[in-house]
Design a protein around this motif. Structure first.
Motif, mmCIF file in Angstrom:
data_model
loop_
_atom_site.group_PDB
_atom_site.id
_atom_site.type_symbol
_atom_site.label_atom_id
_atom_site.label_comp_id
_atom_site.label_asym_id
_atom_site.label_seq_id
_atom_site.Cartn_x
_atom_site.Cartn_y
_atom_site.Cartn_z
ATOM 1 N N GLY A 1 0.826 -1.192 0.000
ATOM 2 C CA GLY A 1 0.000 0.000 0.000
ATOM 3 C C GLY A 1 0.867 1.251 0.000
ATOM 4 O O GLY A 1 2.071 1.194 0.285
ATOM 5 N N THR A 2 0.223 2.372 -0.290
ATOM 6 C CA THR A 2 0.936 3.647 -0.407
ATOM 7 C C THR A 2 1.795 3.971 0.806
ATOM 8 O O THR A 2 2.898 4.502 0.677
ATOM 9 C CB THR A 2 -0.098 4.791 -0.575
ATOM 10 N N TRP A 3 1.299 3.643 1.994
ATOM 11 C CA TRP A 3 1.982 4.059 3.226
ATOM 12 C C TRP A 3 2.750 2.936 3.887
ATOM 13 O O TRP A 3 3.174 3.055 5.038
ATOM 14 C CB TRP A 3 0.957 4.637 4.215
ATOM 15 N N GLN A 4 2.902 1.805 3.187
ATOM 16 C CA GLN A 4 3.575 0.663 3.817
ATOM 17 C C GLN A 4 5.068 0.621 3.511
ATOM 18 O O GLN A 4 5.476 0.638 2.349
ATOM 19 C CB GLN A 4 2.948 -0.658 3.342
ATOM 20 N N GLY A 5 5.869 0.530 4.547
ATOM 21 C CA GLY A 5 7.292 0.268 4.425
ATOM 22 C C GLY A 5 7.625 -1.009 5.173
ATOM 23 O O GLY A 5 6.940 -1.369 6.140
ATOM 24 N N ILE A 6 8.677 -1.704 4.732
ATOM 25 C CA ILE A 6 9.111 -2.941 5.395
ATOM 26 C C ILE A 6 10.291 -2.599 6.301
ATOM 27 O O ILE A 6 11.281 -2.014 5.847
ATOM 28 C CB ILE A 6 9.544 -4.003 4.367
ATOM 29 N N TYR A 7 10.170 -2.973 7.564
ATOM 30 C CA TYR A 7 11.182 -2.598 8.547
ATOM 31 C C TYR A 7 11.786 -3.800 9.273
ATOM 32 O O TYR A 7 11.073 -4.756 9.594
ATOM 33 C CB TYR A 7 10.568 -1.670 9.613
ATOM 34 N N VAL A 8 13.084 -3.699 9.530
ATOM 35 C CA VAL A 8 13.718 -4.549 10.537
ATOM 36 C C VAL A 8 13.596 -3.811 11.861
ATOM 37 O O VAL A 8 14.005 -2.647 11.957
ATOM 38 C CB VAL A 8 15.211 -4.790 10.221
ATOM 39 N N ALA A 9 13.029 -4.476 12.849
ATOM 40 C CA ALA A 9 12.910 -3.880 14.183
ATOM 41 C C ALA A 9 14.001 -4.458 15.074
ATOM 42 O O ALA A 9 13.995 -5.651 15.383
ATOM 43 C CB ALA A 9 11.524 -4.177 14.770
ATOM 44 N N GLU A 10 14.944 -3.627 15.449
ATOM 45 C CA GLU A 10 15.987 -4.043 16.392
ATOM 46 C C GLU A 10 15.457 -3.847 17.806
ATOM 47 O O GLU A 10 15.012 -2.754 18.163
ATOM 48 C CB GLU A 10 17.255 -3.189 16.179
ATOM 49 N N HIS A 11 15.485 -4.912 18.593
ATOM 50 C CA HIS A 11 14.941 -4.822 19.948
ATOM 51 C C HIS A 11 16.025 -4.771 21.026
ATOM 52 O O HIS A 11 15.720 -4.546 22.195
ATOM 53 C CB HIS A 11 13.993 -5.997 20.216
ATOM 54 N N ARG A 12 17.291 -5.019 20.637
ATOM 55 C CA ARG A 12 18.389 -4.882 21.605
ATOM 56 C C ARG A 12 18.844 -3.419 21.643
ATOM 57 O O ARG A 12 18.710 -2.693 20.649
ATOM 58 C CB ARG A 12 19.583 -5.777 21.238
ATOM 59 N N ALA A 13 19.414 -3.007 22.780
ATOM 60 C CA ALA A 13 19.841 -1.613 22.943
ATOM 61 C C ALA A 13 21.030 -1.279 22.045
ATOM 62 O O ALA A 13 21.107 -0.181 21.478
ATOM 63 C CB ALA A 13 20.192 -1.352 24.408
ATOM 64 N N ARG A 14 21.952 -2.225 21.894
ATOM 65 C CA ARG A 14 23.179 -1.949 21.136
ATOM 66 C C ARG A 14 23.034 -2.360 19.674
ATOM 67 O O ARG A 14 22.213 -3.201 19.337
ATOM 68 C CB ARG A 14 24.347 -2.699 21.782
ATOM 69 N N PRO A 15 23.866 -1.788 18.788
ATOM 70 C CA PRO A 15 23.825 -2.160 17.371
ATOM 71 C C PRO A 15 24.127 -3.645 17.169
ATOM 72 O O PRO A 15 24.930 -4.229 17.909
ATOM 73 C CB PRO A 15 24.938 -1.302 16.751
ATOM 74 N N HIS A 16 23.465 -4.240 16.195
ATOM 75 C CA HIS A 16 23.704 -5.637 15.840
ATOM 76 C C HIS A 16 23.718 -5.790 14.323
ATOM 77 O O HIS A 16 23.085 -5.024 13.607
ATOM 78 C CB HIS A 16 22.606 -6.541 16.403
ATOM 79 N N ARG A 17 24.404 -6.830 13.874
ATOM 80 C CA ARG A 17 24.342 -7.229 12.467
ATOM 81 C C ARG A 17 23.241 -8.274 12.341
ATOM 82 O O ARG A 17 23.303 -9.318 12.993
ATOM 83 C CB ARG A 17 25.707 -7.808 12.045
ATOM 84 N N ARG A 18 22.238 -7.983 11.530
ATOM 85 C CA ARG A 18 21.080 -8.867 11.398
ATOM 86 C C ARG A 18 20.997 -9.417 9.987
ATOM 87 O O ARG A 18 21.203 -8.668 9.021
ATOM 88 C CB ARG A 18 19.802 -8.083 11.729
ATOM 89 N N GLU A 19 20.660 -10.693 9.872
ATOM 90 C CA GLU A 19 20.542 -11.351 8.569
ATOM 91 C C GLU A 19 19.086 -11.645 8.240
ATOM 92 O O GLU A 19 18.357 -12.213 9.068
ATOM 93 C CB GLU A 19 21.330 -12.659 8.565
ATOM 94 N N ILE A 20 18.693 -11.265 7.023
ATOM 95 C CA ILE A 20 17.331 -11.511 6.545
ATOM 96 C C ILE A 20 17.434 -12.273 5.227
ATOM 97 O O ILE A 20 18.103 -11.823 4.298
ATOM 98 C CB ILE A 20 16.568 -10.185 6.320
ATOM 99 N N VAL A 21 16.770 -13.428 5.162
ATOM 100 C CA VAL A 21 16.709 -14.164 3.903
ATOM 101 C C VAL A 21 15.595 -13.571 3.054
ATOM 102 O O VAL A 21 14.459 -13.406 3.533
ATOM 103 C CB VAL A 21 16.458 -15.669 4.130
ATOM 104 N N LEU A 22 15.920 -13.214 1.814
ATOM 105 C CA LEU A 22 14.922 -12.750 0.842
ATOM 106 C C LEU A 22 14.724 -13.880 -0.166
ATOM 107 O O LEU A 22 15.705 -14.450 -0.651
ATOM 108 C CB LEU A 22 15.415 -11.506 0.114
ATOM 109 N N GLN A 23 13.496 -14.175 -0.484
ATOM 110 C CA GLN A 23 13.249 -15.271 -1.420
ATOM 111 C C GLN A 23 12.025 -14.961 -2.274
ATOM 112 O O GLN A 23 10.929 -14.751 -1.768
ATOM 113 C CB GLN A 23 13.022 -16.574 -0.649
ATOM 114 N N PHE A 24 12.259 -14.939 -3.586
ATOM 115 C CA PHE A 24 11.147 -14.737 -4.517
ATOM 116 C C PHE A 24 10.720 -16.079 -5.099
ATOM 117 O O PHE A 24 11.573 -16.857 -5.540
ATOM 118 C CB PHE A 24 11.563 -13.795 -5.654
#
Lengths: 157, 157, 157
Positions: free
Chosen positions: B128-151
């Motif tokens: 939709g017009t107002w939808q963005g996809i977000y990674v939500a980091e829940h830890r206080a400090r920075p982290h490297r996060r991995e997301i698998v994308l699959q079409f």
């Protein structure tokens, strides 16, 4: 928030050609989490799954699915506590004919997941090191729960 | 509740033939939301995606995925507040060896999403017009996060 | 927790070959749940769906999807109450330009689902006896909501 940095691996492509389905039945022991990760992995081996995704779908409204830390059992204990705080019993629910744990079980189901999808790469689920797949039983008493497992993707013969 | 009215477009069908996968790494800046919409769109272009769906799967238990409003940044600020109220620190959690923000992070992950699926129509995500996809980091400090994308779907050559 | 017992049906496999998509529009009546199960089943019949999965994706950030009990309407009433308690109005939200019900609507969307996937076996969704698929409207006033329906799998001609 702009990401600090982003990187992405080169996309790899295969032909999708098969869908394999199976029904998993789990007898829960009452409120709590049951790890089904190994059983899903076994299903994928039997299906000869190579590249694709496995969908899990629970056929109930008072039990649900979640992917959570599989290392320290106290995490699961605290998750139960958290759900009880978010959906307490005896909180003035209108729907109470099936017992005080029933309406909270529906709310907990709404707040977690009824369907999950996990990518399968090179025959293995792309789970993180600490991720386990759990059936969350929200009723106090043991129940028999059905989960549909379905692989979509490419398979070895 | 019966819908006031329902309408539905004529179904359109294509052949599904490809699965394309990629691993997205995101360096978060600590608690908060990172918009990855453009990166997913870029992946779909590289994959030549036409019709199908893209699955996102985050390989962690203290960060998660959500689709939310991308217009007013104060929405994301309030979402952080809401999650902190639903899963507060120092609330008597048993699991506290990894710091006061760790168990709340697991709870926030359980309440949001580990996997998302977005339909792809004519090469574009059906957001939709107002939808963005977000990674939500829940830890206080920075982290490297991995997301698998699959079409999964049909692709141009 | 180890499961008390586990059983699983023999996997069955078919060829995946089609993707069929359609846009469902629902006029909601304001806050509450609209059952779209029959409309999704109708879509699957039109698509000639046999084996696979149907994805539902809602294109909004203040309405969402959930699968819940379809028997006693008081369950839906209590779910509304529960969401109001988890995301109350007038709780000091920064984002309030669109009315007191707007930010709570975003939070409720985050806590429920924007995408759902339901396996389709032998032409029918593998829903449990008491499961209905609902659009949850979180705004006070009626809205027109769009849901993408997409079947991936094998189809009859």
């Amino acid at each position: 928030m702009r990401p600090h940095s982003l990187s992405r691996s080169k996309p790899s492509t295969v032909n999708a050609n098969t869908i394999t389905s199976s029904l998993l039945s789990v007898e829960t022991r009452g409120t709590g989490f049951t790890d089904i990760t190994r059983e899903v992995a076994k299903f994928l081996r039997e299906a000869g799954a190579r590249e694709g995704a496995v969908t899990l779908f629970i056929r109930h409204t008072s039990a649900s699915l979640t992917i959570q830390e599989n290392a320290d059992p106290s995490v699961l204990q605290d998750l139960t506590t958290a759900l009880n705080r978010l959906a307490p019993e005896n909180a003035g629910w209108v729907h109470d004919a099936e017992g005080p744990d029933d309406m909270p079980a529906h709310i907990k189901t709404m707040l977690t997941a009824v369907s999950l999808q996990v990518p399968v790469l090179n025959g293995e689920m792309a789970l993180g090191t600490w991720q386990g797949i759990y059936v969350a039983e929200h009723r106090a008493r043991p129940h028999r729960r059905e989960i549909v497992l379905q692989f979509i993707g490419s398979a070895a013969q």
